[in-house]
Design a protein around this motif. Structure first.
Motif, mmCIF file in Angstrom:
data_model
loop_
_atom_site.group_PDB
_atom_site.id
_atom_site.type_symbol
_atom_site.label_atom_id
_atom_site.label_comp_id
_atom_site.label_asym_id
_atom_site.label_seq_id
_atom_site.Cartn_x
_atom_site.Cartn_y
_atom_site.Cartn_z
ATOM 1 N N TYR A 70 -2.644 -18.576 -0.373
ATOM 2 C CA TYR A 70 -3.592 -18.127 0.857
ATOM 3 C C TYR A 70 -4.657 -16.850 0.518
ATOM 4 N N TRP A 71 -4.564 -16.220 -0.625
ATOM 5 C CA TRP A 71 -5.351 -15.023 -1.013
ATOM 6 C C TRP A 71 -5.023 -13.960 -0.235
ATOM 7 N N THR A 72 -3.571 -13.897 0.464
ATOM 8 C CA THR A 72 -3.290 -12.798 1.268
ATOM 9 C C THR A 72 -3.269 -11.466 0.700
ATOM 10 N N GLU A 73 -3.805 -10.430 1.377
ATOM 11 C CA GLU A 73 -4.064 -9.029 0.959
ATOM 12 C C GLU A 73 -4.228 -8.102 2.028
ATOM 13 N N VAL A 74 -3.960 -7.084 1.726
ATOM 14 C CA VAL A 74 -4.123 -5.737 2.792
ATOM 15 C C VAL A 74 -5.531 -5.596 2.656
ATOM 16 N N GLU A 75 -6.437 -6.020 3.651
ATOM 17 C CA GLU A 75 -7.928 -5.748 3.318
ATOM 18 C C GLU A 75 -8.260 -4.330 3.661
ATOM 19 N N SER A 76 -7.554 -3.530 4.475
ATOM 20 C CA SER A 76 -8.079 -2.148 4.776
ATOM 21 C C SER A 76 -6.755 -1.419 5.466
ATOM 22 N N TRP A 77 -6.894 -0.122 5.239
ATOM 23 C CA TRP A 77 -5.482 0.509 5.791
ATOM 24 C C TRP A 77 -6.181 2.089 6.006
ATOM 25 N N ARG A 78 -5.525 2.757 6.841
ATOM 26 C CA ARG A 78 -5.737 4.183 7.059
ATOM 27 C C ARG A 78 -4.563 4.868 7.532
ATOM 28 N N GLN A 79 -4.194 6.228 7.148
ATOM 29 C CA GLN A 79 -3.166 6.942 7.780
ATOM 30 C C GLN A 79 -3.633 7.736 9.242
ATOM 31 N N LEU A 80 -2.949 7.471 10.153
ATOM 32 C CA LEU A 80 -3.317 8.298 11.505
ATOM 33 C C LEU A 80 -2.298 9.340 11.426
ATOM 34 N N GLU A 81 -2.370 10.258 12.698
ATOM 35 C CA GLU A 81 -1.587 11.117 12.997
ATOM 36 C C GLU A 81 -0.105 10.455 13.021
ATOM 37 N N GLY A 82 0.867 11.502 12.994
ATOM 38 C CA GLY A 82 2.172 10.913 13.199
ATOM 39 C C GLY A 82 2.519 9.847 12.288
ATOM 40 N N ASP A 83 2.262 9.920 10.993
ATOM 41 C CA ASP A 83 2.733 8.901 10.028
ATOM 42 C C ASP A 83 2.500 7.588 10.353
ATOM 43 N N ARG A 84 1.519 7.257 11.318
ATOM 44 C CA ARG A 84 1.315 5.950 11.484
ATOM 45 C C ARG A 84 0.167 5.214 10.790
ATOM 46 N N ILE A 85 0.398 3.871 10.393
ATOM 47 C CA ILE A 85 -0.687 3.451 9.478
ATOM 48 C C ILE A 85 -1.589 2.152 10.264
ATOM 49 N N GLU A 86 -2.741 2.244 10.214
ATOM 50 C CA GLU A 86 -3.326 1.168 10.890
ATOM 51 C C GLU A 86 -3.852 0.363 9.807
ATOM 52 N N MET A 130 -4.535 -7.265 7.795
ATOM 53 C CA MET A 130 -4.106 -8.040 6.780
ATOM 54 C C MET A 130 -4.941 -9.225 6.967
ATOM 55 N N ARG A 131 -5.225 -9.838 5.873
ATOM 56 C CA ARG A 131 -6.345 -11.077 5.540
ATOM 57 C C ARG A 131 -5.599 -12.196 4.912
ATOM 58 N N ARG A 166 5.145 -7.211 3.986
ATOM 59 C CA ARG A 166 5.980 -8.056 3.329
ATOM 60 C C ARG A 166 6.217 -9.245 3.893
ATOM 61 N N GLU A 167 6.313 -9.253 5.304
ATOM 62 C CA GLU A 167 6.552 -10.328 6.109
ATOM 63 C C GLU A 167 5.457 -11.462 5.873
ATOM 64 N N TRP A 168 4.248 -10.988 5.786
ATOM 65 C CA TRP A 168 2.954 -11.595 5.598
ATOM 66 C C TRP A 168 2.915 -12.159 4.155
ATOM 67 N N PHE A 169 3.460 -11.394 3.131
ATOM 68 C CA PHE A 169 3.158 -12.032 1.711
ATOM 69 C C PHE A 169 4.266 -13.075 1.526
ATOM 70 N N GLU A 170 5.471 -12.964 2.174
ATOM 71 C CA GLU A 170 6.349 -14.022 2.000
ATOM 72 C C GLU A 170 6.173 -15.321 2.963
ATOM 73 N N ALA A 171 5.387 -15.184 3.875
ATOM 74 C CA ALA A 171 5.222 -16.155 4.779
ATOM 75 C C ALA A 171 3.874 -16.816 4.128
ATOM 76 N N PHE A 172 2.981 -16.188 3.656
ATOM 77 C CA PHE A 172 1.684 -16.825 3.094
ATOM 78 C C PHE A 172 1.451 -16.239 1.572
ATOM 79 N N PRO A 173 2.232 -16.578 0.975
ATOM 80 C CA PRO A 173 2.075 -16.214 -0.632
ATOM 81 C C PRO A 173 0.714 -16.107 -1.060
ATOM 82 N N LYS A 174 0.452 -15.085 -1.929
ATOM 83 C CA LYS A 174 -0.840 -14.622 -1.910
ATOM 84 C C LYS A 174 -1.681 -15.429 -3.159
ATOM 85 N N ALA A 175 -0.865 -16.215 -3.994
ATOM 86 C CA ALA A 175 -1.732 -17.333 -4.872
ATOM 87 C C ALA A 175 -2.221 -18.568 -3.919
#
Length: 85
Positions: free
Chosen positions: A59-75, A78-79, A48-57
């Protein structure tokens, strides 16, 4: 009787292709990327911070990739574009 020529020699062409490829460098991306490894809630907050600081329209901001790790962690990565020009 006329002689039919065979295919042209390819050694010169192969050498030129090899020289061209040797001179090329990996294309540099114009995007700014940053990778994070956070808890699920922190990951949502950071995105959310990235999308607020760099609006998608702009900066073409997007979550480029993500994966769920053990312990409810997300890697995730952002691009965005470096500027809104």
């Amino acid at each position: 009787m006329a002689r039919v020529p065979g295919p042209p020699p390819l050694s010169g062409l192969k050498r030129r292709i090899a020289d061209h490829r040797a001179g090329q460098k990996a294309p540099k991306s114009t995007f700014v990327r940053e990778t994070f490894c956070l808890s699920r809630e922190e990951a949502r907050r950071k995105a959310r911070e990235w999308f607020e600081a760099f609006p998608k329209a702009a900066y073409w901001t997007e979550v480029e990739s993500w994966r769920q790790l053990e312990g409810d962690r997300i890697e995730f990565t952002m691009r965005r574009l470096p500027t809104a020009d």
